[in-house]
Design an enzyme around this catalytic site. Structure first.
Site, PDB file in Angstrom:
ATOM      1  CB  SER A 240      -0.946  -0.058   1.200  1.00 14.40           C
ATOM      2  OG  SER A 240      -1.965   0.876   1.086  1.00 14.40           O
ATOM      3  CG  ASP A 459      -5.818  -2.802  -4.390  1.00 15.38           C
ATOM      4  OD1 ASP A 459      -6.473  -2.060  -3.637  1.00 15.38           O
ATOM      5  OD2 ASP A 459      -4.649  -3.157  -4.138  1.00 15.38           O
ATOM      6  CG  HIS A 489      -5.334  -2.722  -0.241  1.00 18.03           C
ATOM      7  ND1 HIS A 489      -4.786  -2.079  -1.327  1.00 18.03           N
ATOM      8  CD2 HIS A 489      -4.761  -2.157   0.857  1.00 18.03           C
ATOM      9  CE1 HIS A 489      -3.935  -1.153  -0.911  1.00 18.03           C
ATOM     10  NE2 HIS A 489      -3.896  -1.192   0.411  1.00 18.03           N
TER      11      HIS A 489
END
Length: 519
Positions: A240, A459, A489
């Site tokens: 991320s 995602d 994700h």
């Protein structure tokens, strides 16, 4: 990156309300503060791609048992985990301004005779604690731990590394209850006043570190960590926001790039507004995938959610506690399970209950996302997230600009998430006390070793398109794109094909073909 991603706590949240290990949260398990004076303090670095000056090896000590927020079944450190602190310059551009300590945790390689080096992790946020998250998720990295020391750290401004703190839990609770998609001038004033008060609180409580918590400084800290660990090259696994941090490191220090993996990739080409719009696209796509999986028309499903939110906006739902479910909390409760298709059944249960008038399940999901424990205390991770994002981005958007330029367009993309993220533009860095560093980060890394970029097609928080842009921006021969087909994700640990490919790269140096697809 303004991403409201809690990758560092996501595993616990999605097991619903399993606790997040907070190793070091209270300082009890850190090496004694007096020990730090015994170490040579790094003198900073020259800002070029040469070796940084100074930097003694950290003093590693056994970590105490972790504190758990919600009765977590996280791995207990015991003898396996060691904790330490590394002293770094507060301002890498002017080391004379003082120092701060960066908290570290590690588990040494299980096969020392085949050891490659250290593997540094960042689990995202920004604002996630690597010291807390690595023991929590270490079971996923058993294969990697055979040949790597697994190393987590709290980036500057986070948890044990001079945490940014901006307000208390009572003020946080009140802020979550106000309308974040204001419908009247009075609601708008309240929303903007609360946002400004947050920034002022950061300046008052954390003014010393606030100008220095940006991503470039964190990347320079990572290079001092690399040196202190005795590694010639940095081996890194970032998720991320951690993909942006890793890419900025590669830009600053291309010759020191070892084996880097970026998973759940931030779009490096997106500015402040573009980042928010990407998330509107990503969460709406995930919502539509959710309804399609249920055999429901995505357009009707979207309208169903809009009707629910409008109802809750008019009259908050009752819950099993004395806390009502507001529109803001309902939306956050919907967002959390969209991070992973494994949690879609929980979304179904929570939506059905809310439509029957019971907001308890959606409130529980919102509390998990907001890092609220069962005693009403909130983690300051949000504070660090916002401080880092606003230190990075130059984006400053007024309420007038939201109404005239962004609200209608965001709402067209998603009537569920668009209004919330459009107004977030005005609230996120409103009157922020520190100037932002860039419109978007430079991640070009000519001459760096190949970097594996992992994008997942469904995602929600960091849409797949950003992975291709990241691979391109790193440069020809550097960015290697691996596509994972799925609705999560981040792909590592959820896709067998992706996990095997990443492990082969990190353990054997086997670089997959650019464009490889894992179904």
């Amino acid at each position: 990156m303004r991403t409201r991603v809690r990758m560092a706590a996501l595993a616990a949240a999605l097991t619903l309300l399993g606790g997040v290990s907070a190793c070091g949260a209270d300082g009890d398990d850190r090496p004694d503060r007096a020990d730090r004076a015994e170490r040579q303090k790094p003198r900073g670095q020259d800002g070029q791609d040469g070796e940084p000056d100074g930097g003694a090896e950290p003093v590693w000590k056994r970590c105490a048992a972790p504190v758990t927020a919600h009765g977590s079944a996280a791995e207990r450190p015991g003898d396996r985990w060691q904790c330490a602190d590394l002293t770094v310059p507060l301002d890498h551009g002017d080391p004379s301004r003082g120092t701060i300590d960066i908290a570290l945790i590690r588990a040494k390689a299980k096969e020392p005779g085949r050891r490659i080096g250290s593997l540094l992790f960042n689990f995202g946020g920004p604002g996630g604690s690597g010291v807390a998250s690595l023991p929590l998720s270490a079971g996923q990295y058993t294969a990697l731990n055979s040949r790597y020391d697994l190393v987590g750290f709290d980036p500057r401004g986070v948890a044990e590394s001079s945490a940014v703190v901006c307000r208390d839990s009572a003020a946080t609770e009140a802020a979550h209850r106000i309308d974040h998609t204001p419908d009247t001038p009075e609601e708008e004033k309240t929303y903007l006043r609360t946002s400004r008060a947050f920034g002022a609180g950061c300046a008052e409580r954390s003014g010393r570190v606030l100008p220095h918590v940006g991503t470039e400084n964190a990347a320079r800290d990572m290079d001092l960590i690399r040196r202190a660990l005795g590694d010639e090259k940095l081996h890194y696994l970032g998720f991320s926001y951690g993909t942006e941090l890793g890419a900025v490191y590669a830009h600053l220090f291309p010759s020191r790039v070892g084996r880097l993996v970026l998973d759940g990739v931030v779009d490096p080409s997106a500015d402040f507004v573009g980042s928010a719009r990407n998330q509107v696209i990503g969460f709406q796509r995930a919502l539509e995938n959710y309804f399609t999986d249920r055999g429901e028309d995505p357009r009707e499903g979207t309208r169903r959610i809009v009707r629910l939110l409008e109802r809750v906006d008019r009259t908050p739902l009752t819950t099993a506690s004395d806390r009502p479910l507001t529109e803001n909390l309902a939306l956050i409760g919907i967002i959390l399970p969209l991070y992973s298709e494994a949690s879609w059944p929980r979304l179904t249960e929570a939506l059905e209950a809310a439509e029957d008038g019971d907001g308890t399940a959606l409130l529980a999901l919102a509390d998990a996302y907001n890092n609220r424990d069962d005693k009403g205390a909130y983690s300051p991770q949000d504070h660090a997230q916002r401080a880092i994002s606003c230190a990075d981005s130059k984006g400053r958007v007024t309420a007038d600009e939201v109404r005239s330029r962004h609200l209608a367009g965001f709402t067209r993309v998603s009537p569920v998430f668009g209004p919330y993220l459009a107004w977030d533009l005005a609230g996120w860095c409103a009157d922020w006390p520190v100037a932002g560093a860039w419109e978007s980060p430079d991640v070009s890394a000519p001459g760096a070793a190949p970097i594996l970029v992992v994008g997942t097609t469904g995602d929600s928080a960091t849409p797949y398109e950003g992975a291709r842009r990241m691979a391109d921006a790193l440069g020809e021969g550097v960015g290697v794109l691996l596509t994972n087909k799925g609705d999560t994700h981040g792909a590592y640990g959820t896709s067998q094909c992706t996990t095997r490919t990443v492990d082969k790269y990190l353990l054997e140096g086997e670089i997959p073909e650019d464009g490889k697809v894992c179904d």
